[in-house]
Structures are given as structure tokens and as C-alpha cells.
Scaffold this active site. Structure first.
Site, mmCIF file in Angstrom:
data_model
loop_
_atom_site.group_PDB
_atom_site.id
_atom_site.type_symbol
_atom_site.label_atom_id
_atom_site.label_comp_id
_atom_site.label_asym_id
_atom_site.label_seq_id
_atom_site.Cartn_x
_atom_site.Cartn_y
_atom_site.Cartn_z
ATOM 1 N N TYR A 238 -1.444 -1.371 5.599
ATOM 2 C CA TYR A 238 -0.784 -0.780 6.775
ATOM 3 C C TYR A 238 -0.804 -1.833 7.881
ATOM 4 O O TYR A 238 -1.343 -1.622 8.961
ATOM 5 C CB TYR A 238 -1.512 0.476 7.247
ATOM 6 C CG TYR A 238 -1.442 1.666 6.325
ATOM 7 C CD1 TYR A 238 -0.600 1.695 5.213
ATOM 8 C CD2 TYR A 238 -2.225 2.790 6.561
ATOM 9 C CE1 TYR A 238 -0.553 2.793 4.378
ATOM 10 C CE2 TYR A 238 -2.180 3.907 5.734
ATOM 11 C CZ TYR A 238 -1.348 3.895 4.645
ATOM 12 O OH TYR A 238 -1.305 4.998 3.823
ATOM 13 N N CYS B 244 5.528 5.501 -3.030
ATOM 14 C CA CYS B 244 6.871 5.046 -2.644
ATOM 15 C C CYS B 244 7.398 4.111 -3.717
ATOM 16 O O CYS B 244 6.827 3.045 -3.966
ATOM 17 C CB CYS B 244 6.825 4.336 -1.290
ATOM 18 S SG CYS B 244 8.440 3.774 -0.738
ATOM 19 N N SER C 288 7.534 -9.806 -1.694
ATOM 20 C CA SER C 288 7.652 -9.192 -3.016
ATOM 21 C C SER C 288 8.202 -7.777 -2.942
ATOM 22 O O SER C 288 8.351 -7.122 -3.959
ATOM 23 C CB SER C 288 6.284 -9.166 -3.726
ATOM 24 O OG SER C 288 5.416 -8.229 -3.123
ATOM 25 N N GLY D 136 3.598 -7.078 -6.061
ATOM 26 C CA GLY D 136 2.790 -8.197 -5.588
ATOM 27 C C GLY D 136 2.002 -7.896 -4.335
ATOM 28 O O GLY D 136 0.788 -8.098 -4.283
ATOM 29 N N ASP E 193 5.944 -4.599 4.138
ATOM 30 C CA ASP E 193 4.956 -4.927 5.163
ATOM 31 C C ASP E 193 5.500 -4.472 6.514
ATOM 32 O O ASP E 193 6.563 -4.874 6.948
ATOM 33 C CB ASP E 193 4.626 -6.420 5.158
ATOM 34 C CG ASP E 193 5.836 -7.315 5.363
ATOM 35 O OD1 ASP E 193 6.926 -6.959 4.875
ATOM 36 O OD2 ASP E 193 5.688 -8.365 6.013
ATOM 37 N N ILE F 13 1.313 -14.886 -5.832
ATOM 38 C CA ILE F 13 1.062 -14.028 -6.987
ATOM 39 C C ILE F 13 2.325 -13.983 -7.848
ATOM 40 O O ILE F 13 3.409 -13.639 -7.370
ATOM 41 C CB ILE F 13 0.695 -12.593 -6.552
ATOM 42 C CG1 ILE F 13 -0.538 -12.591 -5.642
ATOM 43 C CG2 ILE F 13 0.478 -11.711 -7.783
ATOM 44 C CD1 ILE F 13 -1.808 -13.029 -6.303
#
Length: 552
Positions: free
Chosen positions: A481, A174, A109, A180, A113, A239
Site C-alpha cells: 500500500y 484484484c 510489473s 512481480g 503501485d 524479478i
């Protein structure tokens, strides 16, 4: 090698390539045929489904990769199919057809990551990229909004601003982060001490489950709704959107960014920051960046020379005017030495731009840009401090950072509203008793295995050095994180035990409830990744995954 052997080898490699392409084409055809049986017209399928031989495949894949470590097309695994849904029904169809073609599903999304697990895998997979599902509907009457998963935080903030100058939302700083992943992983920002975490302000959600059903809060039930508010949505379904509670922000807020070096009593300021940042007025959030830097110093005898030192940067948002802020800090944080000239009064939306590192002349529509910072190689890790780090500890940490060269620390204060909420109200458990969260950060530009090994070694070395000063048994971590160093899951017969290793670090005692919810809504463990929530028992689907590895 003889010429005949070389010819045979080349012929064999060509056969393998042809076989692989033929199999990939067969998988693509099967997937598309499956979608047609889910009442998705062929005219729509051709616009949202991409095979590796489609010219748009690589641009779509690479558009939202934020970590250059996973950008190399020759060494990073790619999906066998990319789906870019434009309707909720497309998502439901993609889930069902990924399951029917025995592939893994990865959901992206935003792409922030840190370990890239939304777009890489060691088994054949479909990447469901949500960037087309990014509608935002603001209701100023009840101060709520529905936000689709593919929207960015910047788009959300901009849309709120166009409707009201006195409403905001407590989420990340950010602007290119996807809603999502950010919300379902916990989510926090510079208003957490006033209004709590992002997940503390979620009212409803829309989710596609493993059976392709589109569920809202009532239909999914309170257990599932609880789980996706900080437990990682990708473990439970896809989601689609969140309904969020907007918050009231003052007409004037105050921003400052102040740097102090070791030679300017930075250590004194860091010591005092630890004792006040989580206890001071809830209107104030002060982030602290600690970085090793090289500065030029002047010496009468030898002239200018480069000196390694530590720079402490204090970045703050205060929900009020500068006079009240100055009064607070002069009494409670005098070591900072804040002056009136350091303080800048502005609207909340302009503070969003400042925290996003835009310059003073930038207009709010810059938040609509989905292009992130220049692509860097990077690694992140996390920790939690339960008590202040003593001065001698800080001094040794600073010297360690100087010797390592580039790895930095980010301290985010807790306390306030988010610490008043019970640990089990959401899966995110790190609340009362936490002084601050620590992010370890290292970026680099150099190509190659040697450079990556060096920088990864730096951040891991610093993480190890910090052991005496952070939480223990378990050593806690923050899901958003994402850090594969703390444990991974191969989804085999020991998946529950493997999941518990990282799961208790991310979720503490909430892990067991997450496992129960997972086992209820996705008993065959279809929605999985390297750090997903496992089911209570070994799944037959693990055996299917092993079969897939042999096929490719």
C-alpha cells in the site's frame, strides 16, 4: 512585451525544444547501440525499445497506469525510453545499458503501485515494463507453478483452474495486479488465515542483478532470496519469475457479502467483528469495509430526505460449506445476523470472480482481461491495529468519516497461519500481535488541483484522527500500500537515515538485514526509487544522479 522580445523568446524556446529532442534522440541511440553489444539482434531491439516519438510510446506507458493522478501527460514525468522485454536476456541487457547510459531504471510489473513510482521519476529514467513476460507453468504433480513477473493474478488463477479444480493460490483479490510487485512486496489475500501470505508460499525465484546475471535461488543465495520475499524486489534487481507452492482448496467454498448501516446496529457488528475475526476458524476470512454514504430516509411529516450515515460491509470467503459457516457465526458472531440466504456456495474459482466484483454469470476466462477498473484519481494509506478500537472510539471515527465525506476504511483480519510464522522469516514482519490491517481509501472523479487537495486532505485528516487507535513507535505500514507521506529518500548522503524512517514502518527490525543484503548485491545503489532499501554507506552513484539532474 515588444514584438522583437517576443520573437527572441519564441526563438529561445524553439532552441530549447530542439536541443531537448536532440539530446533525447542521442540517449536513445546510445541505449540501442549498447543493446547491440549485449548480443541482442537489431530486429529484436526495434520491437521492444520505444522512444517518446514512437507512436506506441504513450499507449504502452498509459496502458498500465492505474492511478489517474499520474495519467496527465503534460504534468507527469515520462521515461526517456520504454523497454518491453520478451526474453530474459532482454532484461539483462536493459539493466546493463541503463547503467552504462547513466539513467535510472524503473520496473513495472502491473502498475498497481499507488504512488506510481514504477513509471514516474524526477530524474531521466528507463521504464522496464514486464507485461510481455507472463508465462505460467503449472505442475499438478508436485502442486507448484513457475510464474513470470508480468503475469497478472487473474491469469495465474485461470491457469491453475484449467489444470485442477482443487488447487488455488493465496494471493490478492484484484485480478489485474502484476505478480512481480505483488509477491515481492509481501502479498496477501483472502486465504491468508489458512495458508499464510503469498510470500510464505514462494519456493524459488529468478532475478537479474546489477551485473546482468540471471540468478535462481541457489545462485543468488538465501539472503537475497529472503529479501525479495516481501522486501520489495525492485531494490535488489529485476524479478523475472517466482516458483510458488499451490494449495489445496475444497470443492465447495462459501461466499457472503452483507451490509449493515448505523441504523441497523452496524456498530455492534463492528465491535464484535474486532473480537472474533482474527481468532475464528482459520477457514474463514472476513473483510470489513466502512464507508460514509448518503441514503434516502422517509419521514411522515417531511417525506423522503437524504441522510448521511455509515455503511459496514462484511465480505467473506469460507473454505467449506454454508452449514458449517452458519454454525460458526451463530455462536461466535451473532451480531452480524447472518442468514442462510446470505450465503452462496460455489467453486473456488467462482469465489475469485465474486471477490473481483464480477457478476454471477461471469465465466473464469474474464480473469484473463488485463483491463482494470475505470481509471480514478486515488490515494491509499495503511495502519495496523494491535487491539480492538473501543465502541466510543468507533463512534467518533464514524462521525469523523461522515463529516469528511468520502474517505473510507478497509479492515483485513490477521491471525491464523500467517501469524504463526516468525517475524524474521520473511521481511514482512506484521504477524503475531496484529488484529487487523487498515487500508485508508479515497477515490474521486473531479479534475483539477483543488479537488486533489480536498480529497488528499480528507484521507490525511482521517489518518491523523486514527492515531490513538493504531500501532506506535513506529507507526507501522504495509509496503504494497505504497504511501510516500510516511517518508521518501532523495538518495543523497543521508539516504540511510531517510530510508530508516519509512523502512522501520514497513519492515520493523528486518530493515537492518535488508540494508545489509542491499549493500551486498547492489553496493552502488543502482536499483533505487523513492522508497527503496538504501545501502549502508553513501553511494558515489548519488553524485552521478545529481549530475544527471543538471544535464536535463
Amino acid at each position: 512585451m515588444s514584438s522583437s522580445c517576443l520573437v527572441l523568446l519564441l526563438y529561445f524556446l524553439l532552441l530549447l525544444k530542439v536541443s531537448s529532442l536532440s539530446h533525447a534522440s542521442s540517449v536513445y541511440d546510445s541505449f540501442v547501440n549498447c543493446l547491440t553489444t549485449k548480443s541482442i539482434p537489431q530486429s529484436e531491439i526495434s520491437k521492444i525499445v520505444y522512444s517518446p516519438n514512437n507512436p506506441s510510446f504513450n499507449p504502452i506507458l498509459q496502458a498500465y497506469i492505474r492511478n489517474r493522478r499520474f495519467f496527465n501527460s503534460s504534468t507527469t514525468s515520462k521515461p526517456v525510453i520504454i523497454v518491453t522485454p520478451t526474453e530474459e536476456s532482454h532484461v539483462a541487457g536493459a539493466v546493463l545499458c541503463t547503467k552504462e547510459t547513466n539513467l535510472q531504471l524503473k520496473i513495472r510489473s502491473g502498475g498497481h503501485d499507488y504512488e506510481g513510482i514504477s513509471y514516474i521519476s524526477d530524474v531521466p529514467f528507463v521504464m522496464l515494463d514486464m507485461f510481455n513476460l507472463r508465462s505460467i507453468s503449472i505442475n499438478t504433480n508436485d502442486q507448484t507453478a513457475w510464474v513470470q513477473a508480468g503475469a497478472t493474478l487473474g491469469e495465474l488463477y485461470y491457469n491453475i483452474w484449467t489444470k485442477s479444480k482443487l488447487l488455488g493460490f493465496p494471493a490478492g483479490v484484484c485480478h489485474t495486479v502484476g505478480v512481480g510487485g505483488h509477491v515481492s512486496g509481501g502479498g496477501y489475500g483472502n486465504m491468508l488465515r489458512k495458508f499464510g501470505l503469498t510470500v510464505d508460499n514462494v519456493l524459488d525465484a529468478r532475478l537479474v542483478d546489477v551485473n546482468g546475471r540471471i540468478l535462481d535461488r541457489k545462485a543468488m543465495g538465501e539472503d537475497v532470496f529472503w529479501a525479495i520475499k516481501g522486501g520489495g524486489g525492485a531494490s535488489f534487481g529485476v524479478i523475472l519469475a517466482f516458483k510458488i507452492q499451490l494449495v489445496q482448496v475444497p470443492q465447495i467454498v462459501t461466499y457472503f457479502r452483507v451490509e449493515r448501516f448505523l441504523e441497523q446496529n452496524a456498530t455492534d457488528a463492528v465491535v464484535q467483528w474486532q473480537n472474533v475475526a482474527n481468532k475464528i476458524d482459520n477457514d474463514l476470512f472476513m473483510r470489513l469495509l466502512i464507508q460514509p454514504v448518503t441514503v434516502k430516509t422517509k419521514n411522515k411529516a417531511k417525506g423522503a430526505k437524504n441522510t448521511k450515515t455509515i455503511r459496514a460491509t462484511f465480505i467473506a470467503l469460507f473454505l467449506g460449506d454454508s452449514s458449517r459457516l452458519m454454525s460458526l457465526l451463530s455462536k461466535q458472531f451473532p451480531s452480524l445476523g447472518l442468514t442462510k440466504e446470505d450465503c452462496f456456495q460455489m467453486s473456488w474459482i467462482d469465489s475469485v470472480l465474486q471477490w473481483g466484483n464480477f457478476d454471477n454469470t461471469t465465466k473464469p476466462d474474464a480473469l484473463l482481461s488485463r483491463t482494470g477498473d475505470p481509471l480514478n484519481f486515488l490515494k491509499r494509506k495503511s495502519d495496523y491495529a494491535l487491539e480492538p478500537i473501543p465502541r466510543n472510539g468507533l463512534e467518533s471515527i464514524f462521525q469523523k468519516m461522515i463529516s469528511l465525506g468520502k474517505a473510507g476504511l478497509v479492515f483485513n483480519p490477521y491471525g491464523g497461519r500467517m501469524a504463526e510464522i516468525p517475524e524474521d522469516q520473511t521481511p514482512f514482519p506484521h504477524r503475531a500481535g496484529i488484529l487487523f490491517k487498515i487500508q485508508y481509501s479515497v477515490n474521486w472523479h473531479e479534475e483539477g488541483v483543488a479537488a486533489e487537495k480536498d480529497y488528499l486532505s480528507q484521507i490525511r485528516d482521517l489518518y491523523s484522527f486514527m492515531t490513538p487507535y493504531v500501532s506506535k513507535n513506529p507507526r507501522l505500514a504495509y509496503l504494497n500500500y505504497r504511501d510516500l507521506d510516511i517518508g521518501t529518500n532523495d538518495q543523497g548522503q543521508h539516504s540511510l537515515e531517510e530510508g530508516r524512517v519509512y523502512g522501520t514502518k514497513y519492515f520493523k527490525n528486518n530493515f537492518d538485514r535488508l540494508v545489509k543484503v542491499k549493500s551486498m548485491i547492489d553496493p552502488q545503489n543502482f536499483f533505487k526509487n523513492e522508497q527503496s532499501i538504501p545501502t549502508q554507506t553513501h553511494s558515489l552513484h548519488a553524485q552521478e544522479t545529481r549530475k544527471q539532474r543538471k544535464m536535463f
